[in-house]
Scaffold this motif. Structure first.
Motif, PDB file in Angstrom:
ATOM      1  N   SER A 177     -12.752   0.813   5.952  1.00 29.02           N
ATOM      2  CA  SER A 177     -11.019   0.934   6.030  1.00 29.02           C
ATOM      3  C   SER A 177     -10.459   2.230   6.473  1.00 29.02           C
ATOM      4  O   SER A 177      -9.714   3.283   6.910  1.00 29.02           O
ATOM      5  CB  SER A 177     -10.301   0.432   5.042  1.00 29.02           C
ATOM      6  OG  SER A 177     -10.733   0.947   3.928  1.00 29.02           O
ATOM      7  N   PHE A 178     -11.496   3.499   5.752  1.00 31.00           N
ATOM      8  CA  PHE A 178     -11.075   4.802   5.330  1.00 31.00           C
ATOM      9  C   PHE A 178     -11.616   5.479   6.901  1.00 31.00           C
ATOM     10  O   PHE A 178     -10.858   6.378   7.625  1.00 31.00           O
ATOM     11  CB  PHE A 178     -11.909   5.385   4.869  1.00 31.00           C
ATOM     12  CG  PHE A 178     -11.821   6.475   4.802  1.00 31.00           C
ATOM     13  CD1 PHE A 178     -10.565   7.150   3.874  1.00 31.00           C
ATOM     14  CD2 PHE A 178     -12.548   7.358   5.299  1.00 31.00           C
ATOM     15  CE1 PHE A 178     -10.226   9.336   4.011  1.00 31.00           C
ATOM     16  CE2 PHE A 178     -12.805   9.701   5.323  1.00 31.00           C
ATOM     17  CZ  PHE A 178     -10.895   9.857   4.810  1.00 31.00           C
ATOM     18  N   ARG A 226      -9.289  -1.661   0.343  1.00 27.37           N
ATOM     19  CA  ARG A 226     -10.590  -0.001   0.168  1.00 27.37           C
ATOM     20  C   ARG A 226     -11.631  -0.608   0.536  1.00 27.37           C
ATOM     21  O   ARG A 226     -12.415  -0.521  -0.508  1.00 27.37           O
ATOM     22  CB  ARG A 226      -9.617   0.143  -1.081  1.00 27.37           C
ATOM     23  CG  ARG A 226      -9.633   1.644  -1.385  1.00 27.37           C
ATOM     24  CD  ARG A 226      -9.218   2.269  -2.887  1.00 27.37           C
ATOM     25  NE  ARG A 226     -10.041   1.284  -3.536  1.00 27.37           N
ATOM     26  CZ  ARG A 226     -10.000   0.701  -5.007  1.00 27.37           C
ATOM     27  NH1 ARG A 226      -8.763  -0.296  -4.694  1.00 27.37           N
ATOM     28  NH2 ARG A 226     -10.274  -0.241  -5.436  1.00 27.37           N
ATOM     29  N   VAL A 260     -10.931  -4.314   6.560  1.00 33.11           N
ATOM     30  CA  VAL A 260      -9.827  -3.282   7.149  1.00 33.11           C
ATOM     31  C   VAL A 260      -8.720  -4.587   6.518  1.00 33.11           C
ATOM     32  O   VAL A 260      -7.924  -3.803   5.570  1.00 33.11           O
ATOM     33  CB  VAL A 260      -9.766  -3.180   8.295  1.00 33.11           C
ATOM     34  CG1 VAL A 260      -9.213  -2.068   8.059  1.00 33.11           C
ATOM     35  CG2 VAL A 260     -10.792  -2.423   8.359  1.00 33.11           C
ATOM     36  N   HIS A 287      -1.020   6.653   5.756  1.00 32.23           N
ATOM     37  CA  HIS A 287      -1.528   5.295   4.532  1.00 32.23           C
ATOM     38  C   HIS A 287      -2.168   6.492   3.499  1.00 32.23           C
ATOM     39  O   HIS A 287      -2.616   7.610   4.763  1.00 32.23           O
ATOM     40  CB  HIS A 287      -2.307   4.564   5.208  1.00 32.23           C
ATOM     41  CG  HIS A 287      -1.350   3.705   6.146  1.00 32.23           C
ATOM     42  ND1 HIS A 287      -2.197   3.698   7.118  1.00 32.23           N
ATOM     43  CD2 HIS A 287      -1.118   2.420   5.705  1.00 32.23           C
ATOM     44  CE1 HIS A 287      -1.512   2.791   7.770  1.00 32.23           C
ATOM     45  NE2 HIS A 287      -0.833   2.230   6.979  1.00 32.23           N
ATOM     46  N   SER A 288      -2.328   6.042   2.486  1.00 31.83           N
ATOM     47  CA  SER A 288      -3.385   6.911   1.369  1.00 31.83           C
ATOM     48  C   SER A 288      -4.520   5.828   1.454  1.00 31.83           C
ATOM     49  O   SER A 288      -3.830   5.333   0.601  1.00 31.83           O
ATOM     50  CB  SER A 288      -2.269   7.432   0.576  1.00 31.83           C
ATOM     51  OG  SER A 288      -3.345   8.079  -0.540  1.00 31.83           O
ATOM     52  N   TRP A 289      -5.432   6.507   1.636  1.00 31.93           N
ATOM     53  CA  TRP A 289      -6.581   5.249   0.878  1.00 31.93           C
ATOM     54  C   TRP A 289      -6.623   4.910   0.467  1.00 31.93           C
ATOM     55  O   TRP A 289      -7.435   3.576  -0.453  1.00 31.93           O
ATOM     56  CB  TRP A 289      -8.338   6.070   1.728  1.00 31.93           C
ATOM     57  CG  TRP A 289      -9.207   5.259   1.851  1.00 31.93           C
ATOM     58  CD1 TRP A 289      -9.066   4.143   2.492  1.00 31.93           C
ATOM     59  CD2 TRP A 289     -10.142   5.386   0.360  1.00 31.93           C
ATOM     60  NE1 TRP A 289     -10.540   3.328   2.000  1.00 31.93           N
ATOM     61  CE2 TRP A 289     -11.103   4.141   1.265  1.00 31.93           C
ATOM     62  CE3 TRP A 289     -10.262   6.276  -0.604  1.00 31.93           C
ATOM     63  CZ2 TRP A 289     -12.380   4.391  -0.099  1.00 31.93           C
ATOM     64  CZ3 TRP A 289     -11.429   5.157  -1.351  1.00 31.93           C
ATOM     65  CH2 TRP A 289     -12.042   5.145  -1.115  1.00 31.93           C
ATOM     66  N   ARG A 290      -6.128   5.526  -1.041  1.00 28.02           N
ATOM     67  CA  ARG A 290      -5.932   5.649  -2.278  1.00 28.02           C
ATOM     68  C   ARG A 290      -5.055   4.785  -2.733  1.00 28.02           C
ATOM     69  O   ARG A 290      -5.628   4.049  -4.541  1.00 28.02           O
ATOM     70  CB  ARG A 290      -5.873   7.076  -3.655  1.00 28.02           C
ATOM     71  CG  ARG A 290      -6.969   7.640  -3.217  1.00 28.02           C
ATOM     72  CD  ARG A 290      -6.920   8.618  -3.986  1.00 28.02           C
ATOM     73  NE  ARG A 290      -7.761   9.670  -4.209  1.00 28.02           N
ATOM     74  CZ  ARG A 290      -8.203  11.320  -3.313  1.00 28.02           C
ATOM     75  NH1 ARG A 290      -7.467  11.249  -2.005  1.00 28.02           N
ATOM     76  NH2 ARG A 290      -9.748  11.407  -3.528  1.00 28.02           N
ATOM     77  N   PHE A 321      -5.331   1.709  -0.792  1.00 25.63           N
ATOM     78  CA  PHE A 321      -5.065   0.759  -0.474  1.00 25.63           C
ATOM     79  C   PHE A 321      -5.709  -0.232  -1.255  1.00 25.63           C
ATOM     80  O   PHE A 321      -5.965   0.180  -2.340  1.00 25.63           O
ATOM     81  CB  PHE A 321      -6.452   0.515   0.421  1.00 25.63           C
ATOM     82  CG  PHE A 321      -5.695   1.433   1.406  1.00 25.63           C
ATOM     83  CD1 PHE A 321      -4.477   1.534   1.674  1.00 25.63           C
ATOM     84  CD2 PHE A 321      -6.875   1.809   3.207  1.00 25.63           C
ATOM     85  CE1 PHE A 321      -4.036   2.117   2.955  1.00 25.63           C
ATOM     86  CE2 PHE A 321      -6.208   2.283   4.221  1.00 25.63           C
ATOM     87  CZ  PHE A 321      -5.055   2.358   4.176  1.00 25.63           C
ATOM     88  N   GLY A 368      -9.136   3.098   9.990  1.00 27.53           N
ATOM     89  CA  GLY A 368      -7.392   2.816   9.102  1.00 27.53           C
ATOM     90  C   GLY A 368      -7.152   4.164   8.935  1.00 27.53           C
ATOM     91  O   GLY A 368      -6.024   4.542   9.078  1.00 27.53           O
ATOM     92  N   ILE A 369      -7.934   4.938   8.601  1.00 27.09           N
ATOM     93  CA  ILE A 369      -7.463   6.215   8.453  1.00 27.09           C
ATOM     94  C   ILE A 369      -8.365   7.389   9.142  1.00 27.09           C
ATOM     95  O   ILE A 369      -7.062   8.137  10.030  1.00 27.09           O
ATOM     96  CB  ILE A 369      -8.039   7.056   7.132  1.00 27.09           C
ATOM     97  CG1 ILE A 369      -7.282   6.268   5.566  1.00 27.09           C
ATOM     98  CG2 ILE A 369      -7.459   8.261   7.150  1.00 27.09           C
ATOM     99  CD1 ILE A 369      -6.205   6.097   5.934  1.00 27.09           C
ATOM    100  N   GLU A 376       0.716  -1.023  -0.034  1.00 29.71           N
ATOM    101  CA  GLU A 376      -0.077   0.512   0.006  1.00 29.71           C
ATOM    102  C   GLU A 376       1.104   1.648   0.081  1.00 29.71           C
ATOM    103  O   GLU A 376       0.462   2.481  -0.147  1.00 29.71           O
ATOM    104  CB  GLU A 376      -1.136  -0.098   0.926  1.00 29.71           C
ATOM    105  CG  GLU A 376       0.069   0.481   2.765  1.00 29.71           C
ATOM    106  CD  GLU A 376      -0.042  -1.075   3.339  1.00 29.71           C
ATOM    107  OE1 GLU A 376       0.295  -0.953   4.539  1.00 29.71           O
ATOM    108  OE2 GLU A 376       0.067  -2.434   2.571  1.00 29.71           O
TER     109      GLU A 376
END
Length: 266
Positions: A189-190, A185, A255, A209-212, A214, A193-194, A156
């Motif tokens: 998870s957003f 993703r 996630v 992290h960058s969700w995009r 994932f 995880g974010i 990721e």
């Protein structure tokens, strides 16, 4: 900026950071983790969730690698003599337990700072681990191959997923197991995880992290098949806030999740 100044800046050679230059290497992510190098072995610090997650990851790796090589996973050193590559090893959180299980471990990371921490920590514990500052592509270009490959919480963060998976395909010997872990993703998870992990609870450094970036399990599986792997299993890793512990799940891959594959026989 005036046009002539911009042109001059564009022609000015950029400083050589000494970091690997490969398609999958994201310089911004490497710099972010390099700045956290001193945190790797602090179980109460910024890497604490990796420390909590690690026993679950190592058990999953042990079981799949032992099964692939027809070993007893519960024996004293079930991975004895097997050459295992830990891609994106950071400070060595996974490399060291694998070495204790008997594996001959090579750990690679694009950040020299993490490799330095890993070498120091392993040396203090008399663990013979071959740590190298390298990208997966660079090591694959040398022709090196391994009995098993692990790539945990790294896909990721790469700039070119296909280039990265292609390199893993070259590094795994025919029949060799591959174990990866990453984040799905999804909206969940957003949220967890974010938003929760990085901004509310702050259990992960903000901006990690960058969700995009994932990957859904289906996307990762498709990429692995494209580069010669047969996907064998996928399991969710679920955190319990009441016990502050992690557990495997057959159903909840929303996630964090693990994926096991094997390089197709030649």
């Amino acid at each position: 900026m005036p046009r002539h100044a911009a042109e001059t800046a564009a022609r000015t050679p950029q400083p050589d950071t000494g970091r690997p230059r490969s398609a999958s290497v994201d310089p911004a992510d490497i710099a972010r983790f390099a700045a956290l190098a001193d945190e790797w072995w602090d179980p109460a610090g910024k890497m604490r969730e990796l420390h909590r997650m690690n026993p679950l990851r190592i058990g999953f790796i042990r079981d799949h690698v032992a099964a692939a090589h027809r070993r007893d996973a519960l024996s004293h050193r079930p991975l004895a003599g097997l050459k295992i590559l830990d891609v994106g090893c950071g400070g060595g959180l996974s490399s060291e337990p694998l070495a204790r299980l008997g594996a001959e471990v090579t750990g690679i990371d694009a950040a020299a700072e993490g490799i330095g921490v890993a070498r120091l920590h392993a040396g203090e514990r008399d663990l013979a681990i071959d740590y190298r500052q390298s990208s997966a592509e660079e090591l694959a270009d040398t022709g090196a191959t391994f009995d098993a490959v692990v790539a945990l919480e790294i896909v990721e963060h790469v700039a070119d997923v296909d280039s990265f998976l292609a390199a893993l395909g070259r590094l795994a010997r025919p029949g060799a197991p591959l174990v990866m872990s990453t984040l799905n993703r999804t909206a969940k998870s957003f949220a967890l995880g974010i938003v929760a992990a990085e901004y509310v609870l702050r259990i992960v450094p903000r901006g990690t992290h960058s969700w995009r970036q994932f990957l859904k399990p289906s996307e990762l599986a498709r990429g692995l098949r494209r580069h010669g792997f047969v996907v064998e299993a996928a399991k969710g890793m679920v955190f319990s806030p009441t016990t502050a512990d992690w557990a495997l799940s057959d159903r909840d891959l929303d996630v964090n999740y693990l994926m096991a594959a094997a390089k197709a026989a030649a």
